[in-house]
Design a protein around this motif. Structure first.
Motif, PDB file in Angstrom:
ATOM      1  N   SER A   1       0.836  -1.204   0.000  1.00  0.00           N
ATOM      2  CA  SER A   1       0.000   0.000   0.000  1.00  0.00           C
ATOM      3  C   SER A   1       0.870   1.254   0.000  1.00  0.00           C
ATOM      4  O   SER A   1       0.503   2.271  -0.586  1.00  0.00           O
ATOM      5  N   ALA A   2       2.039   1.178   0.613  1.00  0.00           N
ATOM      6  CA  ALA A   2       2.966   2.324   0.599  1.00  0.00           C
ATOM      7  C   ALA A   2       3.451   2.596  -0.823  1.00  0.00           C
ATOM      8  O   ALA A   2       3.602   3.762  -1.217  1.00  0.00           O
ATOM      9  N   ASP A   3       3.690   1.543  -1.598  1.00  0.00           N
ATOM     10  CA  ASP A   3       4.083   1.715  -2.996  1.00  0.00           C
ATOM     11  C   ASP A   3       2.968   2.407  -3.778  1.00  0.00           C
ATOM     12  O   ASP A   3       3.231   3.302  -4.580  1.00  0.00           O
ATOM     13  N   LEU A   4       1.728   1.988  -3.527  1.00  0.00           N
ATOM     14  CA  LEU A   4       0.591   2.596  -4.206  1.00  0.00           C
ATOM     15  C   LEU A   4       0.475   4.075  -3.818  1.00  0.00           C
ATOM     16  O   LEU A   4       0.231   4.925  -4.678  1.00  0.00           O
ATOM     17  N   MET A   5       0.699   4.380  -2.570  1.00  0.00           N
ATOM     18  CA  MET A   5       0.637   5.766  -2.112  1.00  0.00           C
ATOM     19  C   MET A   5       1.675   6.620  -2.844  1.00  0.00           C
ATOM     20  O   MET A   5       1.379   7.730  -3.279  1.00  0.00           O
TER      21      MET A   5
ATOM     22  N   LEU B   1      -3.035   9.621  -3.415  1.00  0.00           N
ATOM     23  CA  LEU B   1      -3.856   9.118  -2.310  1.00  0.00           C
ATOM     24  C   LEU B   1      -3.026   8.990  -1.043  1.00  0.00           C
ATOM     25  O   LEU B   1      -1.863   8.606  -1.089  1.00  0.00           O
ATOM     26  N   GLY B   2      -3.640   9.276   0.095  1.00  0.00           N
ATOM     27  CA  GLY B   2      -2.965   9.163   1.376  1.00  0.00           C
ATOM     28  C   GLY B   2      -2.982   7.742   1.905  1.00  0.00           C
ATOM     29  O   GLY B   2      -3.785   6.913   1.487  1.00  0.00           O
TER      30      GLY B   2
ATOM     31  N   ASN C   1     -14.248   2.109   3.458  1.00  0.00           N
ATOM     32  CA  ASN C   1     -14.668   3.251   2.664  1.00  0.00           C
ATOM     33  C   ASN C   1     -14.645   2.856   1.193  1.00  0.00           C
ATOM     34  O   ASN C   1     -13.743   2.130   0.771  1.00  0.00           O
ATOM     35  N   GLU C   2     -15.624   3.313   0.446  1.00  0.00           N
ATOM     36  CA  GLU C   2     -15.660   3.048  -0.990  1.00  0.00           C
ATOM     37  C   GLU C   2     -15.034   4.223  -1.720  1.00  0.00           C
ATOM     38  O   GLU C   2     -15.347   5.381  -1.429  1.00  0.00           O
ATOM     39  N   PRO C   3     -14.157   3.943  -2.681  1.00  0.00           N
ATOM     40  CA  PRO C   3     -13.486   5.040  -3.385  1.00  0.00           C
ATOM     41  C   PRO C   3     -14.418   5.776  -4.335  1.00  0.00           C
ATOM     42  O   PRO C   3     -15.358   5.201  -4.877  1.00  0.00           O
ATOM     43  N   LYS C   4     -14.122   7.055  -4.522  1.00  0.00           N
ATOM     44  CA  LYS C   4     -14.822   7.847  -5.532  1.00  0.00           C
ATOM     45  C   LYS C   4     -14.297   7.419  -6.905  1.00  0.00           C
ATOM     46  O   LYS C   4     -13.215   6.825  -7.019  1.00  0.00           O
TER      47      LYS C   4
END
Length: 87
Positions: free
Chosen positions: A26-30, A35-36, A48-51
């Motif tokens: 997830s850190a790589d994706l950040m 996105l935080g 939470n569902e993403p926009k």
């Protein structure tokens, strides 16, 4: 033709599958998106569902199909990124 009902757990599960396939965290994706870390964590844990804009950002960063992440298709890749692009 009836619409395919997508379970709410589909997006988090498929996002995890995609990250694993790319050997990413997830850190790589950040780092590859705007996105935080807490936002990504909420998506991965189904809190939470993403926009739509966040889904697009994730898809562009990972080269993955939005239809795959949403459970509408089993075709994962728009174009699979080369290994050096994920590092």
């Amino acid at each position: 033709m009836p619409r395919k009902k997508v379970p709410l757990t589909t997006f988090p599960r498929r996002l995890r599958i995609t990250l694993a396939a790319l050997d990413m965290t997830s850190a790589d994706l950040m780092r590859r998106t705007t996105l935080g870390s807490s936002q990504i964590s909420e998506y991965l844990n189904g809190r939470n569902e993403p926009k739509i804009s966040s889904i697009r950002t994730i898809c562009e960063a990972l080269g993955v199909s939005a239809d795959f992440l949403l459970g509408l298709s089993d075709e994962m890749w728009i174009q699979k990124p080369r290994k050096e692009e994920t590092e």
